[in-house]
Design an enzyme around this catalytic site. Structure first.
Site, mmCIF file in Angstrom:
data_model
loop_
_atom_site.group_PDB
_atom_site.id
_atom_site.type_symbol
_atom_site.label_atom_id
_atom_site.label_comp_id
_atom_site.label_asym_id
_atom_site.label_seq_id
_atom_site.Cartn_x
_atom_site.Cartn_y
_atom_site.Cartn_z
ATOM 1 N N LYS A 161 -4.835 5.736 14.595
ATOM 2 C CA LYS A 161 -4.893 5.103 13.271
ATOM 3 C C LYS A 161 -6.337 5.128 12.769
ATOM 4 O O LYS A 161 -7.146 5.888 13.274
ATOM 5 C CB LYS A 161 -4.352 3.676 13.366
ATOM 6 N N ARG A 213 -6.704 1.426 17.750
ATOM 7 C CA ARG A 213 -6.448 -0.006 17.562
ATOM 8 C C ARG A 213 -6.188 -0.743 18.879
ATOM 9 O O ARG A 213 -6.278 -1.965 18.916
ATOM 10 C CB ARG A 213 -5.290 -0.204 16.575
ATOM 11 N N ARG A 244 2.966 5.942 -3.225
ATOM 12 C CA ARG A 244 4.122 6.767 -3.594
ATOM 13 C C ARG A 244 4.424 6.671 -5.084
ATOM 14 O O ARG A 244 4.865 7.638 -5.698
ATOM 15 C CB ARG A 244 5.332 6.350 -2.752
ATOM 16 N N SER A 283 6.943 8.971 12.237
ATOM 17 C CA SER A 283 5.845 8.741 11.302
ATOM 18 C C SER A 283 6.340 8.957 9.887
ATOM 19 O O SER A 283 6.814 10.039 9.537
ATOM 20 C CB SER A 283 4.698 9.711 11.599
ATOM 21 N N ARG A 295 -8.536 12.397 12.447
ATOM 22 C CA ARG A 295 -7.125 12.050 12.657
ATOM 23 C C ARG A 295 -6.259 13.313 12.689
ATOM 24 O O ARG A 295 -6.541 14.288 12.003
ATOM 25 C CB ARG A 295 -6.670 11.063 11.578
ATOM 26 N N ASP A 310 1.647 -1.173 11.949
ATOM 27 C CA ASP A 310 0.431 -1.706 11.317
ATOM 28 C C ASP A 310 0.213 -3.184 11.649
ATOM 29 O O ASP A 310 -0.860 -3.726 11.379
ATOM 30 C CB ASP A 310 0.497 -1.530 9.795
ATOM 31 N N GLY A 344 -5.054 8.145 5.170
ATOM 32 C CA GLY A 344 -4.146 9.085 5.830
ATOM 33 C C GLY A 344 -2.896 9.343 5.005
ATOM 34 O O GLY A 344 -2.383 10.462 4.967
ATOM 35 N N LYS A 352 0.835 -1.216 0.000
ATOM 36 C CA LYS A 352 0.000 0.000 0.000
ATOM 37 C C LYS A 352 0.869 1.265 0.000
ATOM 38 O O LYS A 352 0.649 2.170 -0.799
ATOM 39 C CB LYS A 352 -0.933 -0.047 1.216
ATOM 40 N N SER A 353 1.831 1.310 0.898
ATOM 41 C CA SER A 353 2.680 2.515 1.004
ATOM 42 C C SER A 353 3.404 2.786 -0.312
ATOM 43 O O SER A 353 3.503 3.924 -0.775
ATOM 44 C CB SER A 353 3.726 2.332 2.101
HETATM 45 C C1 S3P Z 1 2.267 4.776 6.214
HETATM 46 C C2 S3P Z 1 2.818 5.084 7.418
HETATM 47 C C3 S3P Z 1 2.276 4.636 8.702
HETATM 48 C C4 S3P Z 1 1.313 3.470 8.531
HETATM 49 C C5 S3P Z 1 0.357 3.681 7.402
HETATM 50 C C6 S3P Z 1 1.088 3.897 6.094
HETATM 51 C C7 S3P Z 1 2.884 5.308 4.991
HETATM 52 O O1 S3P Z 1 1.588 5.700 9.308
HETATM 53 O O2 S3P Z 1 0.608 3.239 9.727
HETATM 54 O O3 S3P Z 1 -0.497 2.558 7.272
HETATM 55 O O4 S3P Z 1 2.574 4.825 3.892
HETATM 56 O O5 S3P Z 1 3.697 6.235 5.100
HETATM 57 P P1 S3P Z 1 2.345 6.793 10.210
HETATM 58 O O6 S3P Z 1 3.371 7.423 9.377
HETATM 59 O O7 S3P Z 1 1.302 7.764 10.637
HETATM 60 O O8 S3P Z 1 2.911 6.008 11.365
#
Ligand code: S3P
Length: 424
Positions: A339, A343, A24, A164, A119, A312, A91, A19-20
């Site tokens: 989150k 959680r 990007r 983060s 959030r 996560d 987020g 996902k991350s």
């Molecule tokens: C993410 C960073 C994390 C993670 C989220 C995805 C990202 O959040 O919990 O699911 O893609 O940069 P935080 O940066 O708020 O910890």
């Protein structure tokens, strides 16, 4: 979703793209000059929100199953959106895109669903404002909707109080447009996909321990990029294989970036039978196949700098801990409260309903291993990771488990249920 108890899990699967990294890839593709092609893109709701937003910002994006083509207009090629940008539940989209939008020569308004509007966004508004950004929380509560008036930004050095990757990435993306270098210092290392991908797109970025510096960019080069399987999704399948007796599951093509693979280290300490096979590097990201087999887990204490690495995975780790011998203590994990749901409360409420032995603490949970769980009617709290964690717990309950509001699984793992069925 209803989950019935199982007696074994066997087979081989691939989990969907990370996902991350998928988010990007869209963003860097949009800011690069020319066409980028993304393979194994995660077609989950969050990443589709990123596509929708960047289309609204004038970027041509074509989706063909898990292959996505992004026609980047260059760093200065975004166009103002006629409508409010809606990130849905994501987020990552909100925080990273705000970093980009803060530096554009136009204004934007960004919002999202009910959960995202609760959030904390102060954590990006503060550093971006130090760079000269003009961002207002419309309801004056430090949350979305945000009104972003684009400005010329200046580089800063920002010491973040929180580890983060979303905060770090938001600042680094803004830094591409700033006058001068931009540095982020973190209290502990968070995931570094932005740094790896920016280098791959030929931006200038350096990391020395906890300090990352980006130079303003004139141009990013378009790229082909293959997204590895998401270790955060693999975590559910790995855990299922560990806790269900007589199980052996091979998960192919999983990203094992050292800023994300803490779950493997934690499970090793818990005595898990996990093998990491066929290690390789794809577009700068380490990838491997993971073999997970039934294990007699033991409780441990989880705390300190590893927490951002497994943030996560902590909900599913709480399920593994429920089936471990002895006590597991999770500390230093207050971030779990902000989150997609709280959680800590979500897992404590659900596992308690299933007759687990788990209590909430101010910064984590204390879990005592039990021999059995009972099926129950549990809540997803509209949080994909809670829904899937409870589903895995349900595999080992003595009666069926109903997960209410399980649609949210589509955020990160749309085929979760079918993948699980394949292994039964
Ligand atoms: C993410 C960073 C994390 C993670 C989220 C995805 C990202 O959040 O919990 O699911 O893609 O940069 P935080 O940066 O708020 O910890």
């Amino acid at each position: 979703m209803i989950i019935n108890p199982v007696t074994q899990l066997k087979g081989e699967i691939s989990v969907p793209g990370d996902k991350s990294i998928s988010h990007r890839a869209i963003m860097f593709g949009a800011l690069a000059q020319g066409k980028s092609t993304i393979y194994n893109f995660l077609q989950g709701d969050d990443c589709l929100s990123t596509i929708r937003c960047f289309r609204q910002l004038g970027v041509n994006i074509t989706v063909n199953n898990d292959i996505v083509e992004v026609e980047g207009n260059g760093l200065n090629g975004l166009k103002p959106s006629k409508e409010i940008l809606d990130v849905g539940n994501s987020g990552t989209t909100l925080r990273l895109m705000t970093g980009i939008l803060a530096a554009q020569p136009f204004d934007s308004t960004v919002t999202g669903d009910e959960s995202i509007q609760k959030r904390p966004m102060g954590r990006i508004i503060k550093p971006l404002s130090q760079m000269g950004a003009n961002i207002n929380s419309i309801n004056e509560n430090g949350c979305a909707p945000l009104k972003i008036q684009g400005q010329q930004l200046n580089g800063v050095t920002y010491e973040s109080p929180v580890s983060s990757a979303q905060v770090k990435s938001s600042i680094l993306l803004a830094g591409l447009y700033a006058k001068g270098d931009t540095t982020v210092i973190e209290p502990a290392q968070s995931r570094n996909h932005t740094e790896i991908m920016l280098e791959y797109f030929e931006g200038s970025i350096t990391t020395k321990e906890l300090k990352t510096t980006v130079k303003p960019a004139k141009n990013l080069s378009s790229r082909e990029i293959t997204v590895p399987g998401d270790i955060s999704s693999a975590a559910f399948i790995i855990t299922a294989a560990l806790i269900v007796p007589n199980s052996s599951v091979l998960i192919k093509n999983v990203g094992i970036n050292p800023t994300r693979n803490g779950i493997l280290e934690i499970y090793k300490k818990m005595n898990a039978n996990i093998k990491v096979l066929n290690q390789r590097t794809v577009n700068g990201e380490p990838v491997a196949d993971i073999l997970a087999e039934s294990s007699l887990l033991k409780g441990i204490t989880i705390e300190g700098d590893i927490i951002p690495n497994i943030i996560d995975e902590l909900p599913i780790i709480s399920v593994a801990a429920t089936f471990a011998k002895g006590q597991t203590i999770i500390k230093d994990a207050e971030e779990l409260k902000v989150k997609e749901s709280n959680r800590i409360d979500a897992m404590v409420n659900n596992l308690s309903k299933m007759k687990g032995d788990i209590i909430a603490t101010s910064d984590g949970m204390i879990i005592n291993g039990v021999t059995n769980l009972e099926g129950a009617s549990v809540e997803s709290y509209h949080d994909h990771r809670i829904a899937m964690s409870c589903a895995i717990a349900g595999l080992m309950a003595i009666s069926p488990t109903t997960i209410n509001g399980s649609d949210c699984i589509g955020i990160s793992y749309p085929n979760f249920y079918d993948d699980l069925q394949k292994l039964i």
